[in-house]
Motif scaffolding. Structure first.
Motif, PDB file in Angstrom:
ATOM      1  N   ARG A  19       0.835  -1.211   0.000  1.00 14.64           N
ATOM      2  CA  ARG A  19       0.000   0.000   0.000  1.00 14.64           C
ATOM      3  C   ARG A  19       0.864   1.253   0.000  1.00 14.64           C
ATOM      4  O   ARG A  19       0.525   2.250  -0.646  1.00 14.64           O
ATOM      5  CB  ARG A  19      -0.912  -0.018   1.236  1.00 14.64           C
ATOM      6  CG  ARG A  19      -1.967   1.064   1.218  1.00 14.64           C
ATOM      7  CD  ARG A  19      -3.060   0.723   0.238  1.00 14.64           C
ATOM      8  NE  ARG A  19      -4.067   1.788   0.226  1.00 14.64           N
ATOM      9  CZ  ARG A  19      -4.273   2.611  -0.795  1.00 14.64           C
ATOM     10  NH1 ARG A  19      -3.564   2.520  -1.904  1.00 14.64           N
ATOM     11  NH2 ARG A  19      -5.216   3.539  -0.722  1.00 14.64           N
ATOM     12  N   THR A  20       1.982   1.207   0.692  1.00 14.39           N
ATOM     13  CA  THR A  20       2.884   2.355   0.710  1.00 14.39           C
ATOM     14  C   THR A  20       3.411   2.650  -0.687  1.00 14.39           C
ATOM     15  O   THR A  20       3.454   3.814  -1.120  1.00 14.39           O
ATOM     16  CB  THR A  20       4.066   2.088   1.664  1.00 14.39           C
ATOM     17  OG1 THR A  20       3.566   1.945   2.990  1.00 14.39           O
ATOM     18  CG2 THR A  20       5.067   3.232   1.620  1.00 14.39           C
ATOM     19  N   MET A  23       0.680   4.203  -2.809  1.00 14.40           N
ATOM     20  CA  MET A  23       0.370   5.567  -2.398  1.00 14.40           C
ATOM     21  C   MET A  23       1.481   6.535  -2.785  1.00 14.40           C
ATOM     22  O   MET A  23       1.210   7.664  -3.201  1.00 14.40           O
ATOM     23  CB  MET A  23       0.092   5.621  -0.893  1.00 14.40           C
ATOM     24  CG  MET A  23      -1.258   5.036  -0.513  1.00 14.40           C
ATOM     25  SD  MET A  23      -1.763   5.392   1.191  1.00 14.40           S
ATOM     26  CE  MET A  23      -0.695   4.295   2.110  1.00 14.40           C
ATOM     27  N   SER A  27       0.568   9.361  -5.696  1.00 10.72           N
ATOM     28  CA  SER A  27       0.246  10.625  -5.026  1.00 10.72           C
ATOM     29  C   SER A  27       0.209  11.818  -5.968  1.00 10.72           C
ATOM     30  O   SER A  27      -0.335  12.864  -5.629  1.00 10.72           O
ATOM     31  CB  SER A  27       1.258  10.897  -3.911  1.00 10.72           C
ATOM     32  OG  SER A  27       2.572  10.999  -4.443  1.00 10.72           O
ATOM     33  N   LEU A 144      -1.382   3.741   8.032  1.00 10.93           N
ATOM     34  CA  LEU A 144      -1.712   3.887   6.616  1.00 10.93           C
ATOM     35  C   LEU A 144      -2.000   5.344   6.271  1.00 10.93           C
ATOM     36  O   LEU A 144      -1.582   5.838   5.218  1.00 10.93           O
ATOM     37  CB  LEU A 144      -2.911   3.001   6.276  1.00 10.93           C
ATOM     38  CG  LEU A 144      -2.641   1.496   6.289  1.00 10.93           C
ATOM     39  CD1 LEU A 144      -3.943   0.720   6.259  1.00 10.93           C
ATOM     40  CD2 LEU A 144      -1.754   1.102   5.115  1.00 10.93           C
ATOM     41  N   SER A 145      -2.695   6.034   7.165  1.00  7.10           N
ATOM     42  CA  SER A 145      -2.955   7.454   6.945  1.00  7.10           C
ATOM     43  C   SER A 145      -1.674   8.266   7.004  1.00  7.10           C
ATOM     44  O   SER A 145      -1.516   9.257   6.280  1.00  7.10           O
ATOM     45  CB  SER A 145      -3.947   7.978   7.987  1.00  7.10           C
ATOM     46  OG  SER A 145      -5.216   7.400   7.813  1.00  7.10           O
ATOM     47  N   ARG A 148      -0.085   7.909   3.676  1.00  3.21           N
ATOM     48  CA  ARG A 148      -0.892   8.637   2.700  1.00  3.21           C
ATOM     49  C   ARG A 148      -0.644  10.135   2.799  1.00  3.21           C
ATOM     50  O   ARG A 148      -0.477  10.820   1.784  1.00  3.21           O
ATOM     51  CB  ARG A 148      -2.374   8.327   2.917  1.00  3.21           C
ATOM     52  CG  ARG A 148      -3.299   8.900   1.859  1.00  3.21           C
ATOM     53  CD  ARG A 148      -4.758   8.611   2.178  1.00  3.21           C
ATOM     54  NE  ARG A 148      -5.007   7.189   2.326  1.00  3.21           N
ATOM     55  CZ  ARG A 148      -5.338   6.595   3.453  1.00  3.21           C
ATOM     56  NH1 ARG A 148      -5.454   7.314   4.579  1.00  3.21           N
ATOM     57  NH2 ARG A 148      -5.557   5.313   3.509  1.00  3.21           N
ATOM     58  N   SER A 149      -0.600  10.643   4.000  1.00  6.71           N
ATOM     59  CA  SER A 149      -0.388  12.078   4.173  1.00  6.71           C
ATOM     60  C   SER A 149       1.045  12.485   3.867  1.00  6.71           C
ATOM     61  O   SER A 149       1.291  13.552   3.312  1.00  6.71           O
ATOM     62  CB  SER A 149      -0.756  12.495   5.602  1.00  6.71           C
ATOM     63  OG  SER A 149       0.002  11.767   6.551  1.00  6.71           O
ATOM     64  N   THR A 152       1.337  12.687   0.275  1.00  5.60           N
ATOM     65  CA  THR A 152       0.524  13.795  -0.214  1.00  5.60           C
ATOM     66  C   THR A 152       1.255  15.124  -0.072  1.00  5.60           C
ATOM     67  O   THR A 152       1.036  16.051  -0.857  1.00  5.60           O
ATOM     68  CB  THR A 152      -0.822  13.845   0.533  1.00  5.60           C
ATOM     69  OG1 THR A 152      -1.510  12.615   0.337  1.00  5.60           O
ATOM     70  CG2 THR A 152      -1.702  14.964   0.003  1.00  5.60           C
ATOM     71  N   GLY A 264      -1.986  17.653   3.110  1.00  8.59           N
ATOM     72  CA  GLY A 264      -1.363  16.393   3.501  1.00  8.59           C
ATOM     73  C   GLY A 264      -0.507  16.529   4.748  1.00  8.59           C
ATOM     74  O   GLY A 264      -0.438  15.606   5.571  1.00  8.59           O
ATOM     75  N   GLU A 321      -8.209  13.904   9.111  1.00  8.51           N
ATOM     76  CA  GLU A 321      -7.578  12.671   9.581  1.00  8.51           C
ATOM     77  C   GLU A 321      -8.217  12.180  10.865  1.00  8.51           C
ATOM     78  O   GLU A 321      -8.316  10.969  11.090  1.00  8.51           O
ATOM     79  CB  GLU A 321      -6.082  12.880   9.777  1.00  8.51           C
ATOM     80  CG  GLU A 321      -5.361  11.696  10.374  1.00  8.51           C
ATOM     81  CD  GLU A 321      -5.632  10.393   9.632  1.00  8.51           C
ATOM     82  OE1 GLU A 321      -5.536   9.319  10.269  1.00  8.51           O
ATOM     83  OE2 GLU A 321      -5.964  10.421   8.430  1.00  8.51           O
TER      84      GLU A 321
END
Length: 408
Positions: A19-20, A23, A27, A144-145, A148-149, A152, A264, A321
């Motif tokens: 997932r990393t 992302m 992005s 995970l957030s 993602r941030s 971002t 982000g 978030e």
């Protein structure tokens, strides 16, 4: 370390890595796609049409995606969809490189990508409780957030520079490479086989998911609110924002990249806090946090200077978030895992169904009414809708599942 406790679980570690990668490489895609369309046809309605094609396709297939994700191995579903994503985004890149891209062609390929996402999103929502323990759910979602941030912050800024210099096609090549790398990593994720109960028709599975969805007032109340909020977000932020940036030198393409990066950064700071601090009232504080998005909308309409809009976007990102992690934890703690993908698909369907209306409406409105009035009015409606959910007792009072906080 308590903040990284979810990394103790082998399956989550492999999923987190895959997932990393996706992302990080993906992005830049939203900015690349937006300005790819605007370079072909500098009309807000063209961008709105492409975004609407993605969302409509996503909505059409969401409920089917939820049923499939509860029936089949979720990692396999994600891998298969990544193949379709590589083909669709790769084709867009080729069209841009060869100068043969048109808005209808990009809209068609965006629709393919939207259909793929309709299977990936419910599968991802349902897979996390299978990979970690209940006591680690908040940390897993916060981690995970965090990624993602983090991406971002850098991704949109790099994309803004890359699109302004080399063009948007290169960002899409990077994204396709990320999906390609993630496929073999997901093969390392070992999941228990789906429950083999009595064979049911797809319609019966959908009815079961609907019952689970409707019996929880906190769930459908928030989804109804997001039906309106996401329409405003997609239109005001996703269409009006890039259009203003593309035509107002006070903001500019690169400036818009920094604004999205600041959003982000706000998410990043909040995820760090949520990896360590328990979120005892996930929906109460989450909806208050969502109301903060009215700040950058207002600033974008009143005075779209890079620094001012970026500061407001930072605050909004932090608030989002709080909701994002809180909502995921609430769903995973209160919905049976064997039905979670179906319930998530109803959540996503309700939340996404009005997005095409928002994108198309703002695509027209931004060129026919005063931008400042439009965005300030949108900000007020957004905040009122978000805060009104707190009047529902189960939203205001919801806490964590028994033992979830004590087990930290």
């Amino acid at each position: 370390m308590r903040g990284l406790a979810a990394m103790q679980d082998r399956g989550f570690r492999w999923f987190f890595l895959a997932r990393t990668i996706t992302m990080v490489t993906g992005s830049m895609s939203s900015i690349a796609l937006a300005f790819a369309v605007l370079q072909i046809d500098n009309e807000a309605t063209s961008l709105a049409g492409v975004l609407a094609a993605f969302t409509i396709s996503n909505i059409v297939f969401l409920l089917i995606g939820g049923v499939v994700a509860d029936r089949l191995p979720r990692a396999l579903i994600i891998q298969t969809c990544y193949v379709f994503d590589i083909l669709s985004i790769g084709t867009v890149a080729v069209l841009l490189f060869t100068g043969t891209a048109t808005v209808p062609l990009i809209a068609l390929l965006a629709a393919v990508n939207g259909a793929s996402s309709a299977f990936v999103l419910p599968a991802m929502q349902g897979i996390i409780p299978q990979l970690t323990t209940p006591a680690h759910l908040q940390q897993a979602n916060a981690m995970l957030s965090f990624v993602r941030s983090a991406v971002t912050i850098g991704g949109p800024a790099i994309a803004g520079v890359l699109v302004a210099t080399a063009g948007p096609a290169w960002a899409m090549v990077v994204q396709a490479a990320g999906w390609l790398a993630a496929i073999p990593i997901l093969a390392m994720v070992k999941l228990p086989p789906p429950a083999q109960g009595e064979k049911a028709t797809m319609l019966a599975d959908l009815r079961t998911g609907w019952r689970e969805f409707w019996m929880r007032p906190w769930l459908w109340t928030v989804v109804l609110a997001f039906m309106i909020m996401n329409a405003i977000h997609a239109g005001a932020w996703g269409v009006a924002g890039p259009f203003i940036a593309n035509n107002d030198p006070l903001l500019g393409i690169a400036g818009w990249g920094w604004v999205v990066s600041a959003e982000g950064a706000g998410v990043l700071v909040m995820t760090l806090l949520l990896m360590w601090l328990p979120l005892r009232r996930p929906l109460r504080w989450g909806m208050i946090g969502m109301a903060a998005f009215a700040l950058p909308l207002t600033m974008l309409g009143v005075h779209p200077a890079v620094v001012l809009v970026a500061i407001a976007a930072f605050v909004a990102g932090a608030g989002m978030e709080v909701f994002g992690t809180g909502w995921s934890v609430a769903m995973m703690e209160n919905v049976p895992v064997e039905k979670l993908s179906r319930v998530s698909s109803y959540d996503m369907l309700g939340s996404f169904v009005a997005i095409p209306i928002g994108t198309l409406a703002f695509g027209w409105l931004i060129t026919h009414v005063d931008a400042g009035t439009l965005l300030v009015a949108s900000a007020i409606v957004y905040a009122v809708v978000a805060l009104s959910t707190l009047l529902v007792p189960s939203v205001w009072r919801m806490g964590r599942a028994d033992g979830a906080l004590a087990a930290r």
